[in-house]
Design an enzyme around this catalytic site. Sequence first.
Site, PDB file in Angstrom:
ATOM      1  N   LYS A 170      52.947  26.263  34.580  1.00  0.00           N
ATOM      2  CA  LYS A 170      53.598  25.813  35.750  1.00  0.00           C
ATOM      3  C   LYS A 170      52.616  26.123  36.904  1.00  0.00           C
ATOM      4  O   LYS A 170      51.816  27.253  36.827  1.00  0.00           O
ATOM      5  CB  LYS A 170      54.943  26.550  35.980  1.00  0.00           C
ATOM      6  CG  LYS A 170      55.996  26.011  34.713  1.00  0.00           C
ATOM      7  CD  LYS A 170      57.154  26.841  35.152  1.00  0.00           C
ATOM      8  CE  LYS A 170      58.244  26.521  34.082  1.00  0.00           C
ATOM      9  NZ  LYS A 170      59.352  27.541  34.296  1.00  0.00           N
ATOM     10  N   HIS A 182      51.432  28.531  42.862  1.00  0.00           N
ATOM     11  CA  HIS A 182      51.913  28.197  44.021  1.00  0.00           C
ATOM     12  C   HIS A 182      51.597  29.282  45.215  1.00  0.00           C
ATOM     13  O   HIS A 182      51.281  30.662  44.693  1.00  0.00           O
ATOM     14  CB  HIS A 182      52.933  27.507  44.271  1.00  0.00           C
ATOM     15  CG  HIS A 182      54.068  28.350  43.702  1.00  0.00           C
ATOM     16  ND1 HIS A 182      54.683  29.469  44.256  1.00  0.00           N
ATOM     17  CD2 HIS A 182      54.974  28.037  42.411  1.00  0.00           C
ATOM     18  CE1 HIS A 182      55.815  29.964  43.582  1.00  0.00           C
ATOM     19  NE2 HIS A 182      55.947  29.179  42.655  1.00  0.00           N
ATOM     20  N   HIS A 184      53.444  32.388  44.516  1.00  0.00           N
ATOM     21  CA  HIS A 184      52.656  33.527  43.781  1.00  0.00           C
ATOM     22  C   HIS A 184      51.698  34.016  44.618  1.00  0.00           C
ATOM     23  O   HIS A 184      51.281  35.286  44.143  1.00  0.00           O
ATOM     24  CB  HIS A 184      52.138  32.909  42.338  1.00  0.00           C
ATOM     25  CG  HIS A 184      53.280  32.539  41.467  1.00  0.00           C
ATOM     26  ND1 HIS A 184      53.307  31.159  41.151  1.00  0.00           N
ATOM     27  CD2 HIS A 184      54.286  33.440  40.985  1.00  0.00           C
ATOM     28  CE1 HIS A 184      54.330  31.296  40.302  1.00  0.00           C
ATOM     29  NE2 HIS A 184      54.776  32.306  40.156  1.00  0.00           N
TER      30      HIS A 184
HETATM   31  N1  ARG Z   1      57.096  34.832  36.543  1.00  0.00           N
HETATM   32  C1  ARG Z   1      57.982  35.080  37.293  1.00  0.00           C
HETATM   33  C2  ARG Z   1      58.025  33.860  38.431  1.00  0.00           C
HETATM   34  O1  ARG Z   1      56.891  33.217  38.575  1.00  0.00           O
HETATM   35  C3  ARG Z   1      57.834  36.352  38.126  1.00  0.00           C
HETATM   36  C4  ARG Z   1      57.883  37.717  37.318  1.00  0.00           C
HETATM   37  C5  ARG Z   1      58.009  38.876  38.116  1.00  0.00           C
HETATM   38  N2  ARG Z   1      57.968  40.062  37.382  1.00  0.00           N
HETATM   39  C6  ARG Z   1      59.068  40.532  36.679  1.00  0.00           C
HETATM   40  N3  ARG Z   1      58.754  41.488  35.939  1.00  0.00           N
HETATM   41  N4  ARG Z   1      60.413  39.905  36.645  1.00  0.00           N
HETATM   42  O2  ARG Z   1      59.062  33.744  39.012  1.00  0.00           O
END
Ligand code: ARG
Length: 565
Positions: free
Chosen positions: A126, A129, A132
Site C-alpha cells: 500500500k 504516503h 506516514h
Molecule cells: N500500519 C499502520 C497504518 O499505516 C500504523 C501502525 C501503527 N503502529 C501500531 N502499533 N499500530 O495505519
Amino acid sequence: MNYKKKLVIALSEKLESFSLEEVENMIEVPPDRDMGDFAFPCFKLAKTFRKAPNQIAADLKDLLRLDESFEKVEAKGPYVNFFINKKILTKEIINRVFHEGDDYGKTNRGEGKTICIDFSAPNIAKPFHVGHLRSTVIGNALYRIYESLGYNCVGINHLGDWGTQFGKVIVAYRNWGKEEEVRENPIETLLDLYVKFHEEAEKDPTLEDDAREWFTKMEKDDEEAYGLWKWFSTETINELKKIYELLNVKFDHYTGESFYNDKMDVVIEELKNKNLLKESKGAHLVDLEEYDMPPCLVMKKDGSTLYATRDIAAALYRKRTFNFEKSLYVTDYSQNLHFAQWMKVVELMGYEWAKDMIHIPFGRVTHEGRKIQTRKGNVVLLQDVLDGAIEKVMEIIEAKNPELENKEKVAKDIGVGAVIFNDLSHSRIKDVSFSWGTVFNFEGETGPYVQYTYARAASILRKAEIDVDTSIDWEVLVEKNSLDVIMDLGGFTEAIESAMIKNEPFIVTRYVVNLAQNFNKFYNECPILNQEENVKNARLALVFATKTTIRNALRLIGIEAPEKM
Ligand code: ARG
C-alpha cells in the site's frame, strides 16, 4: 547554574508555609525582559500573611538573600522582579557551549530508562504516503529528543506486513506481474498490482475468492504463497531503507505485524483465562461498553486475528523484552479509538504498566498549490514529495549560486530539511498544509531560513580567520540583541525537556526559529568584523555558540546543517 532553582530556594526560606513545588509553580517569566527575567506575584500570599500583595512584595524584596547570580531585585506593585546577572550568565553559557560542543543541550535525566517508540509503520503493498511521513518525522524527532536526555530509545517499525491485501497482491502478481519490475521498483509496482487487482475484481468477482485462498495459503505456510510474501516484504523494506536514509531515520527493529503471528494464541488464551472474552456470532471480542467504547474485536469467525490483537501481543512482547518506562505510538488521530480500545484491554488484563503506553496522535496532511499528486489519483507518494523538494532546491541553487561545492548534498539537506521542518512547525495535532511556496520560504519560519542562518554564522567565522575561544571580555556583550541570543542559548535544555514532557517536537522547532531570528537581529544591529579586537572576539564567540546550538537543535529534529549554501 540553575537560576530558577536558586530563586526557589531563596524564596522558600522566607515562605515556610509553602512547599518548594508550590513556590516553583508561582514563579513566572515576564513577557518582556525589561521587566525582569523572573517575576514572583504575591497575590496568593495575601491570605497567609494577612497583608496586601504590594506590601508583601516590598517586604520580600528586602528579606531575600540571593548571591551574585542576580544583579537586581525590585518590588513593583504586587510583583517581585528578578534580574539575572548577565555577565555571569554570559560567561557561563558561552563557556558551556564551547566546552560541550555537540553535546550542548544534552542531560542524563533518563539514564537507565528505556522508551519504546513505534513510528512510521507503513503498509507493504500500500502506498507510503505523507501521513506516514508525518509519523516518521515526529517519531524520529521524539527518538532523538529522548535520546539526548539520556534515555535508551528503541525505535520500532511496526510495518503492516500481514493481512488480506497480500492475497490480492499475490493473485495480481501471478496474473499480471513481472519479476524485474518488483525488483526495480517494489513500492510502486506492488501498489500498482494492488490497484489493478481492485479494477479487475470489479469485472470478475471470483478474483476476491482467489485472494482469500492465497491469504489462507500464506497463513498455512504454503511454500509459494509464503515465499512471495517474504520476497515482497524484503524488497519493500530495502526500498524503504533508502527513504529512511534520505530522512536520517533509523530503526532498531523492523518487527512488523507478521512478527506476532506466533505470539497471538497465548494472548487469546490469556484473555479467555481472565474471563475477558465474549463470543458474538462466532467472533471473539472484549466488551468495552462500560468504558463507552465499542467492543474490541480480537478474533474473527474464521479464527484469524486482527490489527488490535497484534497490538496487544506486541505490547506484551515489548514490555517483556525492553521493560520500557514509556511506550509511544505515533499515528494520525483517526486511530484514536483503536489505541484507546486495545490499551484498555491490556489494562483489564491486569497490567498496571498499561498506563505507560501513550498514543501520540497527529493531524492530517492537506496539500494545495502545485500538484504533488501522482498518477495514482489522490495518493501523494512520499518519494515524490522528497524528490520534488530536492529538485526545487537544485533549481534555486543553479539560479543563485551555481558554483556552490557539493551541490547535490546541499540540495538534499535543504529540500529534505524543508519538508521535515514544515511538518514540525506546529503542534502535532494540527493539520499540516503542504505548499511548495511556504516550505521553501527563506524569510519565513522555515527550515531553509534556519539553515541559511546557520550558514551565515559559518561564513562569518570563516571570514574572521581566527580561532575563536572563550578568553574574551564578557563586559562587552551587553546590548539587548546579544543578551536575547544568550538567554535563548541558555534555554536550550529547557526547550528539549519541555518537548520531551509534552511529546511535542515542535517546541524544538519553535526554539530554533526563535534563536535564528534573534541571532539575525543581533547580526544586523551589532557589526562584528570591523570592530575593535575585544568587541570582535566577544561577538565572534557568540556567533560560534549560536552556530553550535542551531546545529544541535536541528539534529534533534533530523535536519542537517550545511556549512555553505
Ligand atoms: N500500519 C499502520 C497504518 O499505516 C500504523 C501502525 C501503527 N503502529 C501500531 N502499533 N499500530 O495505519
